[in-house]
Design a protein around this motif. Structure first.
Motif, PDB file in Angstrom:
ATOM      1  N   LEU A 144       4.155 -39.842  29.445  1.00 32.00           N
ATOM      2  CA  LEU A 144       3.541 -39.474  28.165  1.00 32.00           C
ATOM      3  C   LEU A 144       2.233 -38.766  28.467  1.00 32.00           C
ATOM      4  CD1 LEU A 144       3.119 -39.626  25.037  1.00 32.00           C
ATOM      5  CD2 LEU A 144       2.033 -41.860  25.440  1.00 32.00           C
ATOM      6  N   ILE A 145       2.047 -37.583  27.867  1.00 30.56           N
ATOM      7  CA  ILE A 145       0.837 -36.789  28.091  1.00 30.56           C
ATOM      8  C   ILE A 145       0.140 -36.549  26.761  1.00 30.56           C
ATOM      9  CG2 ILE A 145      -0.094 -34.613  28.947  1.00 30.56           C
ATOM     10  CD1 ILE A 145       2.305 -34.376  30.786  1.00 30.56           C
ATOM     11  N   LEU A 146      -1.125 -36.924  26.694  1.00 32.57           N
ATOM     12  CA  LEU A 146      -1.945 -36.696  25.511  1.00 32.57           C
ATOM     13  C   LEU A 146      -3.037 -35.678  25.833  1.00 32.57           C
ATOM     14  CD1 LEU A 146      -2.623 -40.346  24.252  1.00 32.57           C
ATOM     15  CD2 LEU A 146      -0.680 -38.861  23.714  1.00 32.57           C
ATOM     16  N   TYR A 147      -3.369 -34.855  24.846  1.00 35.68           N
ATOM     17  CA  TYR A 147      -4.488 -33.914  24.975  1.00 35.68           C
ATOM     18  C   TYR A 147      -5.332 -34.004  23.724  1.00 35.68           C
ATOM     19  CZ  TYR A 147      -7.101 -29.523  24.839  1.00 35.68           C
ATOM     20  OH  TYR A 147      -8.103 -28.599  24.727  1.00 35.68           O
ATOM     21  N   GLY A 148      -6.650 -33.978  23.912  1.00 34.35           N
ATOM     22  CA  GLY A 148      -7.562 -33.951  22.783  1.00 34.35           C
ATOM     23  C   GLY A 148      -8.903 -34.550  23.141  1.00 34.35           C
ATOM     24  N   ARG A 196      -3.682 -41.095  35.073  1.00 35.38           N
ATOM     25  CA  ARG A 196      -4.546 -39.959  35.387  1.00 35.38           C
ATOM     26  C   ARG A 196      -5.347 -39.540  34.160  1.00 35.38           C
ATOM     27  NH1 ARG A 196      -4.634 -36.582  39.743  1.00 35.38           N
ATOM     28  NH2 ARG A 196      -2.717 -37.579  40.500  1.00 35.38           N
ATOM     29  N   ARG A 197      -6.601 -39.264  34.390  1.00 41.62           N
ATOM     30  CA  ARG A 197      -7.509 -38.729  33.368  1.00 41.62           C
ATOM     31  C   ARG A 197      -8.014 -37.381  33.883  1.00 41.62           C
ATOM     32  NH1 ARG A 197     -12.905 -38.171  33.300  1.00 41.62           N
ATOM     33  NH2 ARG A 197     -14.071 -38.282  31.332  1.00 41.62           N
ATOM     34  N   VAL A 198      -7.766 -36.318  33.120  1.00 41.84           N
ATOM     35  CA  VAL A 198      -8.133 -34.970  33.546  1.00 41.84           C
ATOM     36  C   VAL A 198      -9.135 -34.399  32.552  1.00 41.84           C
ATOM     37  CG1 VAL A 198      -7.298 -32.677  34.163  1.00 41.84           C
ATOM     38  CG2 VAL A 198      -5.821 -34.676  34.519  1.00 41.84           C
ATOM     39  N   GLU A 199     -10.310 -34.022  33.031  1.00 39.32           N
ATOM     40  CA  GLU A 199     -11.290 -33.380  32.163  1.00 39.32           C
ATOM     41  C   GLU A 199     -10.863 -31.952  31.883  1.00 39.32           C
ATOM     42  OE1 GLU A 199     -15.239 -33.714  33.676  1.00 39.32           O
ATOM     43  OE2 GLU A 199     -15.221 -35.915  33.640  1.00 39.32           O
ATOM     44  N   MET A 200     -10.968 -31.563  30.613  1.00 37.95           N
ATOM     45  CA  MET A 200     -10.522 -30.255  30.158  1.00 37.95           C
ATOM     46  C   MET A 200     -11.687 -29.498  29.523  1.00 37.95           C
ATOM     47  SD  MET A 200      -7.306 -30.359  30.991  1.00 37.95           S
ATOM     48  CE  MET A 200      -6.454 -29.074  30.050  1.00 37.95           C
ATOM     49  N   PRO A 201     -11.533 -28.189  29.311  1.00 38.85           N
ATOM     50  CA  PRO A 201     -12.603 -27.425  28.662  1.00 38.85           C
ATOM     51  C   PRO A 201     -12.932 -27.957  27.264  1.00 38.85           C
ATOM     52  CG  PRO A 201     -11.012 -25.955  29.695  1.00 38.85           C
ATOM     53  CD  PRO A 201     -10.418 -27.334  29.749  1.00 38.85           C
ATOM     54  N   ALA A 202     -14.126 -27.634  26.803  1.00 37.67           N
ATOM     55  CA  ALA A 202     -14.586 -27.961  25.445  1.00 37.67           C
ATOM     56  C   ALA A 202     -14.565 -29.458  25.175  1.00 37.67           C
ATOM     57  CB  ALA A 202     -13.755 -27.216  24.396  1.00 37.67           C
ATOM     58  N   ASN A 203     -14.877 -30.265  26.209  1.00 41.23           N
ATOM     59  CA  ASN A 203     -15.014 -31.718  26.072  1.00 41.23           C
ATOM     60  C   ASN A 203     -13.736 -32.406  25.610  1.00 41.23           C
ATOM     61  OD1 ASN A 203     -17.918 -31.728  26.693  1.00 41.23           O
ATOM     62  ND2 ASN A 203     -18.124 -30.675  24.720  1.00 41.23           N
TER      63      ASN A 203
END
Length: 213
Positions: A144-148, A196-203
């Motif tokens: 399961l992959i979440l983005y936000g 896994r926790r991945v930092e993404m652009p725009a916080n």
């Protein structure tokens, strides 16, 4: 449950366009390419306008990508973008509501992807997403992959995220940035463990959960 948060721009007839898609598609794709199985069957929950579904299916041609959304308007938009793209690995959108996992059919998927939903929906949608994912993902190894954007106890909240949170709550008190630890705890109830926790652009963040026993 309404999760669609798109605005109309240049698009095929009957389609919607979201300006956020142009900003976040490539960063999200980099993570997907690194972690998805080469020939996986993927369900996208709360696909919104459908632009992500087209972009991801095009960039990952050996996968089978199934978009979904509870909104009739969103599914019409997904269908319009899909018709324009003509991708053989992009399936017909499902009328799936994350907040109603009992309504999920017996899906044969290896991966569930959910982009920008849990902060623009009531907490019941997150509960339902975790219940549904725990039910349909394979054990072991389902992903399961979440983005936000998320709140994190050990990370100061960025001013832009704080303002976004206030804006969301002004639109609907049941919306707003979710606490990462609360999301992780809800996932664990359904044997989904944060790996896994991945930092993404725009916080923003991408959180990856694996199904384990």
């Amino acid at each position: 449950m309404q999760t669609l948060d798109s605005v109309q721009n240049a698009a095929p007839p009957g389609a919607l366009a979201s300006p956020a898609v142009a900003r976040n598609t490539q960063p999200i794709l980099q993570v997907l390419k690194a972690h998805l199985p080469a020939e996986g069957r993927i369900l996208e929950v709360a696909s919104g306008s459908g632009e992500h579904a087209v972009a991801f299916a095009r960039a990952l041609p050996r996968t089978t990508w199934t978009p979904s959304d509870p909104s009739d308007q969103a599914r019409a938009s997904i269908a319009a973008w899909s018709a324009q793209a003509g991708l053989p690995n992009l399936m017909t959108p499902l009328a799936l509501d994350a907040a109603d996992p009992d309504g999920w059919s017996a899906l044969d998927v290896q991966v569930i992807v959910c982009v920008n939903m849990i902060h623009i929906s009531p907490w019941s949608a997150t509960e339902g997403l975790m219940a549904g994912a725990g039910r349909v993902l394979p054990d072991p190894g389902g992903l399961l992959i979440l983005y936000g954007p998320f709140r994190e106890a050990d990370v100061p909240l960025a001013p832009s995220n704080a303002a976004f949170d206030e804006s969301l709550k002004s639109r609907d008190p049941a919306w707003g940035l979710r606490d990462r630890d609360a999301v992780v705890a809800e996932a664990r109830k359904h044997h989904l463990h944060l790996t896994r926790r991945v930092e993404m652009p725009a916080n923003n963040l991408m959180l990856l959960f694996r199904k384990v026993g």
